[in-house]
Design an enzyme around this catalytic site. Structure first.
Site, short mmCIF file in Angstrom:
data_model
loop_
_atom_site.label_atom_id
_atom_site.label_comp_id
_atom_site.label_asym_id
_atom_site.label_seq_id
_atom_site.Cartn_x
_atom_site.Cartn_y
_atom_site.Cartn_z
N ARG A 22 0.80 -1.23 0.00
CA ARG A 22 0.00 0.00 0.00
C ARG A 22 0.83 1.27 0.00
O ARG A 22 0.56 2.20 -0.76
CB ARG A 22 -0.90 0.07 1.24
CG ARG A 22 -2.22 -0.60 1.09
CD ARG A 22 -2.65 -1.13 2.45
NE ARG A 22 -1.71 -2.16 2.85
CZ ARG A 22 -1.84 -3.44 2.53
NH1 ARG A 22 -2.90 -3.84 1.89
NH2 ARG A 22 -0.94 -4.35 2.87
N THR A 23 1.81 1.34 0.89
CA THR A 23 2.50 2.61 1.05
C THR A 23 3.23 2.99 -0.23
O THR A 23 3.06 4.10 -0.75
CB THR A 23 3.48 2.55 2.24
OG1 THR A 23 2.75 2.15 3.40
CG2 THR A 23 4.12 3.90 2.51
N LYS B 228 25.48 -3.69 -2.00
CA LYS B 228 26.94 -3.62 -2.16
C LYS B 228 27.58 -2.91 -0.97
O LYS B 228 28.78 -2.70 -0.94
CB LYS B 228 27.30 -2.86 -3.43
CG LYS B 228 26.74 -3.45 -4.70
CD LYS B 228 27.22 -2.59 -5.87
CE LYS B 228 26.55 -2.99 -7.18
NZ LYS B 228 26.83 -1.99 -8.23
N ARG C 221 11.56 3.95 2.99
CA ARG C 221 11.22 2.97 4.05
C ARG C 221 12.46 2.13 4.30
O ARG C 221 13.07 1.62 3.36
CB ARG C 221 10.06 2.08 3.60
CG ARG C 221 9.88 0.89 4.53
CD ARG C 221 8.63 0.11 4.25
NE ARG C 221 7.44 0.85 4.65
CZ ARG C 221 6.22 0.33 4.66
NH1 ARG C 221 6.03 -0.92 4.29
NH2 ARG C 221 5.20 1.06 5.03
N HIS D 260 5.67 6.11 11.41
CA HIS D 260 5.11 5.95 10.05
C HIS D 260 4.11 7.09 9.83
O HIS D 260 2.90 6.88 9.82
CB HIS D 260 4.43 4.58 9.96
CG HIS D 260 4.07 4.13 8.57
ND1 HIS D 260 4.07 4.98 7.47
CD2 HIS D 260 3.69 2.91 8.12
CE1 HIS D 260 3.70 4.28 6.40
NE2 HIS D 260 3.47 3.03 6.77
C1 NCD Z 1 2.20 -1.01 8.18
C2 NCD Z 1 3.69 -0.80 8.27
O1 NCD Z 1 4.41 -1.01 7.27
O2 NCD Z 1 4.12 -0.40 9.32
N1 NCD Z 1 1.73 -1.18 6.89
C3 NCD Z 1 1.44 -0.09 6.14
O3 NCD Z 1 2.28 0.75 5.87
N2 NCD Z 1 0.18 0.09 5.77
C4 NCD Z 1 1.70 -2.02 9.14
C5 NCD Z 1 2.27 -3.40 9.12
O4 NCD Z 1 3.13 -3.73 8.31
O5 NCD Z 1 1.81 -4.20 9.94
#
Ligand code: NCD
Length: 302
Positions: free
Chosen positions: A51-52, A80, A101, A129
């Site tokens: 999703r993100t 690397k 991320r 997040h």
């Molecule tokens: C979450 C995350 O990556 O922290 N997912 C997301 O971004 N929607 C929650 C999760 O991974 O459980």
């Protein structure tokens, strides 16, 4: 130049403006189709995401911009041995804004210190997040019409769940919000989150049924397997909570059940058809609020 590393990087007024803007984008997408024309978003994902990353990419495409990036560390020079600091120096030459991320806490902050372009934290380890939180706030606002005076229950892995940390921090900044924390004792919300946010916790329990009736929001979370030091401990805790229809019997009619997704076992699929289940709708809002955020950080206007 602005970055979004932590929810506290945005004022309450800015969050309100983002939600308003995102709602307008949702209702009038055509008006925004070219506002980021010529701009490039880089998505640097050293950890899995559906999703993100895709909602960020879809957001930029919806604003007329383009995207580049990688979706796993093995496909980048990190494999690397390149540092985040060096990578971001390069990315600054190739893109106008980036979302990162990374499994290590603090990595987005490090990136922002070496970057020539705005950096958005798309999840740093078990820490924060902030764009999931914007998504969550937009969802709550859309359904409840307010972000104040709510009793929010958080259930599951409150220790490693970065979405929980960021949302608690944000909601604690609005008047009258109260918190009910439900988790196994091993996965309680960290002290630094309680202390820094000043959140008003009215109950802390291992028992969801006991408190579900008091909640306006129930935020379910996945036990974060990738943050555990040993697999046996994960296996022991992973199914601590499974929300099903029966557990919802004593909840308010206007409860909203949220989840950042992905779900594993913590919400039974039979709940999906319940009008209180909002998690798929919640994921949809993620695209609009990220569009609003990209516009804000790129100083783009419709
Ligand atoms: C979450 C995350 O990556 O922290 N997912 C997301 O971004 N929607 C929650 C999760 O991974 O459980």
């Amino acid at each position: 130049m602005r970055h979004l590393i932590d929810p506290s990087n945005l004022t309450r007024d800015e969050v309100d403006t983002l939600i308003e803007q995102a709602e307008d984008i949702k209702n009038n997408p055509g008006k925004y189709a070219d506002v980021c024309k010529g701009k490039i978003l880089a998505t640097l994902f050293y950890e899995p995401s559906t999703r993100t990353r895709l909602s960020f990419e879809s957001a930029m495409l919806g604003l007329g911009g383009t995207v580049l990036g990688f979706s796993n560390a093995d496909a980048s020079s990190a494999s690397k041995g390149e540092s985040v600091a060096d990578t971001i120096r390069m990315i600054s030459c190739y893109a106008d804004i980036c979302a990162i991320r990374h499994p290590k806490e603090g990595s987005a902050l490090v990136a922002s210190r070496y970057s020539q372009i705005p950096v958005i934290n798309a999840g740093d380890g078990g820490h924060q997040h902030p764009t999931q939180t914007l998504t969550d706030l937009m969802t709550i606002h859309a359904v409840k019409g307010r972000l104040t005076g709510l009793t929010a229950g958080f259930c599951g892995d409150l220790m490693f769940g970065r979405t929980v940390h960021s949302l608690v921090r944000s909601l604690a900044g609005y008047e009258g919000n109260k918190f009910i924390m439900v988790s196994p004792k091993e996965l309680k919300v960290p002290n630094y989150i309680r202390d820094e946010s000043g959140c008003q916790i009215i109950a802390e329990s291992e028992n969801l049924e006991e408190y579900i009736g008091q909640m306006d929001i129930l935020y379910m979370t996945r036990v974060q397997r990738e943050r555990f030091f040993n697999e046996e401990e994960y296996v022991r805790l992973k199914d601590s909570y499974i929300l099903d229809k029966e557990k919802l019997i004593n909840s308010k009619n206007d409860l909203i059940v949220m989840h950042p997704l992905p779900r594993v076992n913590e919400i039974s699929v039979e709940v999906d058809s319940d009008p209180r289940a909002l998690y798929f709708e919640q994921a949809r809002y993620g695209r609009y609020i990220r569009m609003a955020l990209l516009m804000m950080l790129l100083n783009a206007a419709a």
